[in-house]
Design an enzyme around this catalytic site. Structure first.
Site, mmCIF file in Angstrom:
data_model
loop_
_atom_site.group_PDB
_atom_site.id
_atom_site.type_symbol
_atom_site.label_atom_id
_atom_site.label_comp_id
_atom_site.label_asym_id
_atom_site.label_seq_id
_atom_site.Cartn_x
_atom_site.Cartn_y
_atom_site.Cartn_z
ATOM 1 C CG HIS A 165 67.428 98.969 44.367
ATOM 2 N ND1 HIS A 165 66.287 99.670 44.741
ATOM 3 C CD2 HIS A 165 68.246 98.999 45.458
ATOM 4 C CE1 HIS A 165 66.413 100.073 45.998
ATOM 5 N NE2 HIS A 165 67.585 99.688 46.443
ATOM 6 C CG ASP A 388 51.525 81.397 55.096
ATOM 7 O OD1 ASP A 388 51.827 80.454 54.332
ATOM 8 O OD2 ASP A 388 50.744 81.269 56.054
#
Length: 456
Positions: A165, A388
């Protein structure tokens, strides 16, 4: 469920990073993030898998690795390392990212997603053996970013990531995975739109600072908790969300957003759960916090800014008594409203950003012994269900939340569900309060506990 590790290697950028880009300067908001990881897991049904690919899975592997290598050229700080000499910079040395291939033994994707066993999610992540006691990721992670591709016998695929992070927030994480997926499926037309990155504006507008020790101690006390915790997943379908919006609305806030409404509703019931297990006299006040993306709130907008450009919105202090939903909704609306373009503009003047952060930390620090916090963040509207790789969009995106190793044990992440008709709340809370919430009939009238994921 057994997952067998097949291979591990480092994937490096397809082109070396130019010398003038070797030192990526981190901004103030990168510094404010503690050493934790963002760990999404994408699950794919992969119904488009061809017979040739079934017989030769190396086709998929090579495509994923090659496209990852190209992606790292665009996101070059993610293939580097935090500088050991100066943590305000990322050493963009093309060290690469850890790439793991794995196989699920004896369980199909559909079987796993039947009321998914949430603690098992860690097995879909690389470097999960490192997720131990103190979770000092900088010291124990082999690379700051790593991915694991796990196959099911049925053709299903899970792609999990562990991303430090300190280097990036949810928006950059989503941009990274969407870019990788576009390159993998050969969508050259879409790459220019999504992969345009701004690596300098954040650090120029919000330069890194020397953070005082008392601030760091307050931040850690606010964010981390060593109590034993439980993770639970609750799903709010579209009908439930509309009903909740009606319940929390008022003349002052007639049209709450889905995120505002769910933040209010969940907070109200978390407060009730806290009151059920704790003496009010010991912690008489609480507050709600929510991570806010600053990219669209800055002027000019920084929609393509790389790294962390997030800030913590905090509510006014709330008395730990019976709270009416419309009143709490007003507090939540004001909390979000305070992080607006006017206030962000004010942060840009001189050292205002640091002064504001230190003032807020001082105020909260004085009240920590008597303060409960309900910490929210949202993965909604980040485009995670658009990732995708060529075999269709994910049917399930899980935000892994560690209840064993991580000390960040009191948080709620909101994320869309795969059918685009609801929102999931992933909640980590201490054992006693979670058990109270699980027995709250009014809460469960709207929230479905860990339902099965629809596999088309």
């Amino acid at each position: 469920m057994e997952i067998i590790i097949l291979s591990k290697e480092k994937v490096k950028p397809s082109k070396p990073t130019p010398p003038n880009l070797r030192n990526h300067k981190r901004c103030l908001f990168d510094q404010l993030v503690h050493e934790t990881c963002i760990s999404p897991i994408f699950f794919y049904n992969n119904k488009k898998k061809s017979l040739s690919e079934i017989n030769n899975e190396n086709i998929i592997d090579n495509r994923l690795k090659n496209s990852l290598s190209v992606t790292l050229t665009l996101f070059y700080p993610l293939a580097g390392e935090l500088s050991s000499k100066n943590s305000t910079f990322v050493d963009c040395n093309d060290n690469g990212v850890l790439y793991v291939e794995a196989h699920v033994k004896g369980v199909s994707l559909g079987e796993f997603l039947q009321n998914p066993d949430l603690p098992q999610l860690i097995k879909f992540l690389p470097q999960n053996a490192s997720m131990g006691s103190k979770m000092n990721y900088v010291q124990i992670l082999e690379t700051p970013v790593s991915v694991q591709v796990t196959r099911f016998d049925c053709g299903g695929v899970a792609i999990g990531g562990v991303l430090l992070h300190d280097l990036l927030d949810g928006a950059t994480m989503s941009k990274f995975f969407n870019t990788w997926a576009m390159i993998a499926r050969g969508d050259d037309d879409g790459i220019e739109k999504i992969a345009t990155l701004d690596f300098t504006s954040s650090s120029l507008l919000f330069p890194n600072q020397n953070l005082p020790q008392n601030f760091l101690e307050t931040r850690n006390a606010l964010l981390f908790n060593e109590e034993k915790s439980l993770l639970r997943r609750f799903v709010f379908n579209a009908i439930a969300i509309e009903a909740i919006k009606m319940k929390v609305s008022s003349e002052n806030v007639p049209n709450p957003t889905r995120i505002e409404a769910l933040t209010t509703f969940i907070s109200k019931h978390m407060i009730s759960a806290t009151r059920g297990v704790k003496e009010i006299s010991s912690r008489p006040i609480c507050m709600v916090t929510h991570i806010v993306n600053l990219r669209s709130k800055n002027y000019p907008q920084l929609l393509n800014a790389f790294g962390n450009l997030i800030f913590l919105a905090k509510s006014d202090y709330i008395e730990m008594t019976e709270v009416k939903l419309p009143h709490l909704m007003g507090i939540v609306r004001e909390m979000f409203g305070n992080i607006n373009s006017e206030n962000v503009k004010a942060l840009l003047e001189g050292d205002n950003a640091l002064d504001f952060v230190l003032d807020m930390a001082t105020q909260v620090g004085k009240l920590l012994p008597v303060l409960d916090t309900y910490k929210f963040s949202s993965w909604c509207n980040l485009g995670l269900y658009d990732v995708d790789f060529g075999w269709g969009k994910p049917i399930f995106v899980a935000p892994f939340m560690d209840t064993i190793g991580s000390l960040n044990k009191q948080q709620i992440i909101l994320v869309e569900n795969g059918r685009n008709d609801g929102i999931e709340a992933w909640i980590v809370r201490n054992n006693e309060e979670m058990l109270e919430l699980e027995n709250d009939e009014e809460f469960l009238a709207y929230a479905s506990p860990n339902p099965s994921v629809h596999v088309p």
